[in-house]
Design a protein around this motif. Structure first.
Motif, PDB file in Angstrom:
ATOM      1  N   SER A 184       2.568   1.705  -3.342  1.00  0.00           N
ATOM      2  CA  SER A 184       1.660   1.916  -4.483  1.00  0.00           C
ATOM      3  C   SER A 184       1.277   3.367  -4.697  1.00  0.00           C
ATOM      4  O   SER A 184       0.865   3.720  -5.796  1.00  0.00           O
ATOM      5  CB  SER A 184       0.371   1.110  -4.284  1.00  0.00           C
ATOM      6  OG  SER A 184      -0.476   1.720  -3.327  1.00  0.00           O
ATOM      7  N   LEU A 220       0.840  -1.201   0.000  1.00  0.00           N
ATOM      8  CA  LEU A 220       0.000   0.000   0.000  1.00  0.00           C
ATOM      9  C   LEU A 220       0.869   1.242   0.000  1.00  0.00           C
ATOM     10  O   LEU A 220       0.648   2.159  -0.800  1.00  0.00           O
ATOM     11  CB  LEU A 220      -0.929  -0.006   1.219  1.00  0.00           C
ATOM     12  CG  LEU A 220      -1.793   1.247   1.414  1.00  0.00           C
ATOM     13  CD1 LEU A 220      -2.765   1.435   0.261  1.00  0.00           C
ATOM     14  CD2 LEU A 220      -2.541   1.163   2.751  1.00  0.00           C
ATOM     15  N   LEU A 268      -2.943  -4.339  -4.924  1.00  0.00           N
ATOM     16  CA  LEU A 268      -1.807  -3.508  -4.529  1.00  0.00           C
ATOM     17  C   LEU A 268      -0.501  -3.991  -5.167  1.00  0.00           C
ATOM     18  O   LEU A 268       0.318  -3.175  -5.598  1.00  0.00           O
ATOM     19  CB  LEU A 268      -1.681  -3.463  -3.006  1.00  0.00           C
ATOM     20  CG  LEU A 268      -2.801  -2.703  -2.313  1.00  0.00           C
ATOM     21  CD1 LEU A 268      -2.711  -2.895  -0.807  1.00  0.00           C
ATOM     22  CD2 LEU A 268      -2.758  -1.227  -2.685  1.00  0.00           C
TER      23      LEU A 268
END
Length: 109
Positions: free
Chosen positions: A22, A19, A62
């Motif tokens: 990303s 996360l 993700l």
């Protein structure tokens, strides 16, 4: 498919690392995958009450987002390819979409 408390903690840390890499926000995931923000939070935390399909969906989403920005996603030790083969017995698996980061996704804070 049952994970121990330590496996859940490790899996959550690995999903959160993707996360961070990303540059996506929780709202992006919820909107793009058709999940409520609460379902995304449960999936990110690999919570006991999280839907296993959501966990795999968010993990794969993700990881693909990280690849789409030219980086390398986490080598997942719990939610691994070996585990995926077993998880397919219990959960629906979906291919994650590719991301066009030029479209203006909100950046993860």
């Amino acid at each position: 498919m049952t994970l121990t408390t330590q496996q859940r903690r490790t899996a959550s840390q690995e999903v959160h690392a993707d996360l961070q890499a990303s540059t996506l926000a929780l709202a992006n995931i919820a909107r793009d995958r058709g999940l409520s923000p609460e379902r995304v939070r449960l999936a990110l935390s690999v919570a006991v009450h999280a839907d296993g399909s959501d966990v795999w969906l968010v993990r794969d989403y993700l990881a693909q987002a990280v690849r789409d920005i030219g980086a390398t996603p986490v080598d997942h030790s719990v939610l691994s390819e070996t585990t995926r083969r077993r998880a397919r017995q219990w959960y629906a698996m979906h291919e994650p979409p590719h991301h066009d980061f030029n479209r203006g996704h909100d950046a993860h804070p």
